[in-house]
Design an enzyme around this catalytic site. Structure first.
Site, PDB file in Angstrom:
ATOM      1  CB  SER A  65      -0.594   0.118   1.203  1.00  0.00           C
ATOM      2  OG  SER A  65      -0.181  -0.225   2.382  1.00  0.00           O
ATOM      3  CG  ASP A 107      -4.582   5.045   7.222  1.00  0.00           C
ATOM      4  OD1 ASP A 107      -3.258   5.062   7.903  1.00  0.00           O
ATOM      5  OD2 ASP A 107      -4.867   4.839   6.436  1.00  0.00           O
ATOM      6  CG  HIS A 133      -1.605   3.535   4.918  1.00  0.00           C
ATOM      7  ND1 HIS A 133      -2.468   3.104   5.403  1.00  0.00           N
ATOM      8  CD2 HIS A 133      -0.973   2.576   4.344  1.00  0.00           C
ATOM      9  CE1 HIS A 133      -2.911   1.701   4.914  1.00  0.00           C
ATOM     10  NE2 HIS A 133      -1.818   1.353   4.229  1.00  0.00           N
TER      11      HIS A 133
END
Length: 395
Positions: A54, A369, A372
């Site tokens: 990610s 978040d 991340h």
């Protein structure tokens, strides 16, 4: 009483020096971009090809039957047109900034994007898939693209590129591309420390060795398919992620979990050893991005990025006396490094962040978040990557 003392010109001059020192990371990036673009031309760098999780997935998971997606608000809040693309951040990723610094494009597209055009192939794509890892089992848990599957898509990319520029030119372009590899976090957080299978098979030290071997196999296959220049991003300080601190921090949730940080640091040492081996045996021009040190520095000394000025607002007010060219840097610092911008910032990420309210200004946060980084943090990481790449190209 309570009145802010006036500042003389000497005090203002000192403030300017302090301010410019805090702003140096932002001021120096333009020079570095000019330097790297000269090297891009000199060494015929053609594109950026990205593999990983990610941290570098711009939206491939949008096309997969997986819950690990970020293609909804508030993700993308500060992206172009405030569009959620599948990037797990408020804006662009480090690889987007790298591609822009190299002079190619402002965003690296996802290879699985149905709107991908033939011309987009010329400057590179990302095959990365959120929730993936060096361990194929890690990807299987979330039904995302494992590193072998990402490499299969590289073969597809080469085929599509050859239809645009011809077979010989496509081979040449791939061999002159910069390959970026960024993963490892999920192998520990979504696999070893969460699922029982690997923990039963391996001690944490043995699992690091297993991941190191998998990494070597993957890069050798990458080399067979054309990789000659490789940037590898190390694992961040996992114990400092807000989610990890919340779940494993016990009574001291404001502190990093040092035991997990030590595992991340140990694995990074193995990554660097692998790169040295690959350089000796295959001649790969490698660059290591010390994401651990960059994030650790930002989290432990945020004043490096201008927080010092935010802590003395009456001095900031004096900056209004300076010329306008300083204004873009006045609030360049990180003001929040302990929690994310989305929701409570302590536990939400991915689907649990969906539709939640966010902080007012994400550029003051290290995390978007609970897992991340923000666009601001990714830009700082990208600056480090550019330095490492510049050194690798001239070796």
């Amino acid at each position: 009483m309570g009145k802010t003392p006036e500042m003389g010109m000497g005090g203002l001059a000192i403030l300017v020096v302090l301010f410019m020192g805090a702003a140096m990371p932002q001021l120096s990036s333009g020079f570095e971009k000019g330097t790297i673009r000269q090297l891009v031309t000199k060494y015929n760098v053609t594109s950026v090809l990205v593999f990983g999780d990610s941290s570098v997935d711009p939206g491939n998971n949008n096309r997969l039957p997986t819950p690990m997606k970020g293609n909804f608000p508030p993700y993308g809040k500060d992206f172009f047109q405030a569009r959620p693309t599948g990037r797990f951040s408020n804006g662009r990723l480090a690889t987007d900034f790298i591609a822009e610094a190299l002079g190619f494009t402002k965003t690296i597209p996802a290879f699985l994007d149905p709107n991908l055009k033939p011309k987009d192939l010329l400057h590179g794509v990302s095959f990365a898939s959120a929730a993936s890892g060096y361990d194929e089992l890690t990807a299987n848990f979330s039904n995302v693209l494992s590193i072998p599957r990402q490499l299969q898509y590289l073969k597809h990319y080469k085929l599509h590129l050859s239809r645009v520029v011809g077979v010989k030119n496509a081979e040449w372009a791939v061999k002159n591309a910069v390959f970026v590899l960024s993963m490892g976090t999920n192998d520990f957080l979504q696999n070893y420390y969460l699922e029982p299978e690997r923990a039963k098979q391996f001690t944490v030290q043995q699992y690091q060795d297993f991941l190191s071997t998998q990494m070597l196999h993957s890069i050798k296959e990458m080399h067979r398919l054309g990789a000659r220049r490789l940037v590898v991003v190390g694992v961040p300080p996992l114990g400092c992620m807000p989610l990890v601190k919340t779940l494993r921090g016990g009574e001291e949730q404001n502190k990093c979990v040092e035991a997990i940080n030590q595992v991340a640091s140990s694995f990074n040492s193995k990554i660097k050893a692998n790169l040295a081996l690959l350089h000796r045996t295959l001649g790969i021009k490698d660059a290591y991005v010390d994401c651990y040190a960059v994030l650790q520095n930002a989290l432990s000394t945020p004043q490096t990025y201008g927080l010092l000025l935010r802590s003395i607002p009456h001095l900031i007010a004096q900056l209004s006396q300076l010329t306008d060219f300083l204004s873009p840097f006045r609030f360049a610092g990180l003001a929040e490094t302990a929690k994310g911008c989305c929701g409570t910032g302590t536990i939400e990420y991915g689907d649990t962040c969906k539709g939640l309210s966010t902080c007012e200004d994400a550029s003051k946060y290290a995390f978007w978040d609970a897992v991340h980084p923000t666009q601001k943090m990714y830009q700082i990481i990208a600056d480090e990557a550019i330095k490492s790449l510049s050194e690798a190209l001239i070796r």
